[in-house]
Structure formats: C-alpha cells, structure tokens
Design an enzyme around this catalytic site. Sequence first.
Site: not given
Length: 338
Positions: A143, A247, A257, A139, A14, A194
């Site tokens: 990356a 998100d 993810s 948000g 990121w 999340k």
Amino acid sequence: MTQKKVAILGAGSWGTGLALVLADNNHKPVIWGNLDKIVNEINESHTNSHYLPDIILPTEVKATLSLDEAIDGAEIVVIAIPTNAMRVVCKQLNEALKEPTILVHVSKGIEPETNLRMSEVIEEEIDAKKRNALVVLSGPSHAEEVALRHPTTLCASCKDLKAAEVVQDRFINNNLRIYTNDDVIGAEIGGALKNIIALGAGISDGLGYGDNAKAALMTRGMAEITRLGVAVGSNPQTFYGLTGIGDLIVTCTSVHSRNWRAGNMLGKGENLDEVLEKMGMVVEGVRTAKAVHGWANKLDIDMPITESIYAILFENKDAREAVDLLMGRKKKIEKESF
C-alpha cells in the site's frame, strides 16, 4: 470517464491507498472506518498518519463512521479489512445493502475454523441477490508504494470476466496496471499462503542466512502453495502470475512486508507474543499458518516448510533446528506433477 462512487470498508493502509487511486481516477471514494480519530484525520487533514505516514490524500477522499452513508449509491463496495473481522463486517454489510452491488475484496487469508477462502466467507454471509459479482483484487503490492504512485500491477479475478473488467476500468491508470483472470481460487490461495512463506523468509534473514537460503525457501514454498492450490481446484498456471510468484516475491523481499518483519524478529529470537505486540498491526501469515496446518493434514498435502513455520510459531520450535530438519529431509526429485 464517468465518475462513480466506490465504498471502501476499512481505513487501514490498503483501503486508504486504493481510495487515493480512485480519487486520482476522478471517482468518489468513501472510506468506512470505525475509529473517530482516523476518520476525522482523513476528512480534516487529508492524511492517515498511522497507516500511511507522510502521504497527503486527495481532497476527494472522504471517510465516514456510517456504513449506510459509505455504501449509499456506490457502484462497487471494496472490502479491505483483516480476515479475522470478515464475517462480522459481512453480516453488517448484508443488513445494510439495499440493492445488488459489485463486491471486491483485497483481504489475503484463510479462516482457521473452516478452511474457507475469504470469497467463500463473503458468499456465506452476504445474500446472493445482493451481490452482482464478487471480485478478488490481488497481486504484488504494498500500500505504501501504491500511495506513492509507484508503478504497480494487480489482477482482478472473477468467474464473471465482465465484472472483473469493470473493476479493472475503475482502478487502472498510468501508475496501477490491472489484469483480469477467472481463477478466483488460485488468486486467493496464492495471496493467502505467500504470507506464511514470507514469515519464513523473515526468519531466514533474522537467523543471518543469505540469498541462497531465501531463494530456496521461496521456490520450494511456491511448490507447496501450488500443491495445495491445485488440490482445491486452482489452475497451476495462476501461480506463475501476479497473484502467485509475483505476490510471493514482493512479500518475501521487502521491509514493507508485515509478515517478513514479524518473521525477522522471530529469527532474531523474539517470541510470537512479543512480535505481535511490537507490530501493532495484523500479521495475516500467523493466522493463515494455523489454518493451513490443519487443512494440509486433512488433504494429505506435503508442505514441510509450512509445517516448520507452524512449529516455530505455535510449538516453540527452535528456528535453526527447524532449518536443519528441512535440510536433512529424505532426498527427492524436484519435478512436480499436478
């Protein structure tokens, strides 16, 4: 646009992706890293192959092992590090900062020992006189896709909207659209929690369940996130936006993810230690699940999905049994009141 220096603390995926954006916008990003190999690779080969394989970085992206060098003259300092390192790094940053600076953090998690959000940890460790403002940049974003310059939207959240607009101006371009918001609590709660639900989505997929199960998990998971968020001061509307449902969707449905991938391995029968060793990267949802388990109990917030994921992670609960227990809960009306 006037060229500005921006320091980025963290040479992970990121931090590196955001440095690429800033270079595209004709700014001067300097990444602070703690590994010679990665810093040298960024400077000499213009790549960060461990975190962003196959991405060529603009030559304007620089890296350094010196925190002082990274932040010297920077208009903005972006903190892009795992949550478990936040206090240690902020202590170092507090010593190094010589003048008030806009701080931005992109870390999504809750500190288990204190139940503090990352902005609260930063405020505890960095003197107020050294912070012009503290902005949360969050948000639906991977990356990898930002580095590929795929269309992405984020939200810059700050109590001081003028500071949020400065961050918006530095990062916005044709590939990355930035909105602003003043609900810092909501942005951080949505971004952190999340990851727990994404673990659950991965577990569901690993068990071989279909789209119906995952849609239910995500929807009821968002109800739990909103419940806790409102209890600690969030605006419920925030959870319908980019830092909430946006998100959640991207983290629960993508192979990018880390949390989904970790959950998927758990659903296929691997234990947590095996999963974390194979991942080789931080899985924030694991740490956050531990924090929220105690926090929700303390606040008496009903979070059955979160509790089930905690039990799978830390109490060796069988995943199929956990699903059966969730499906067999006492019937209730869906309507939520906040």
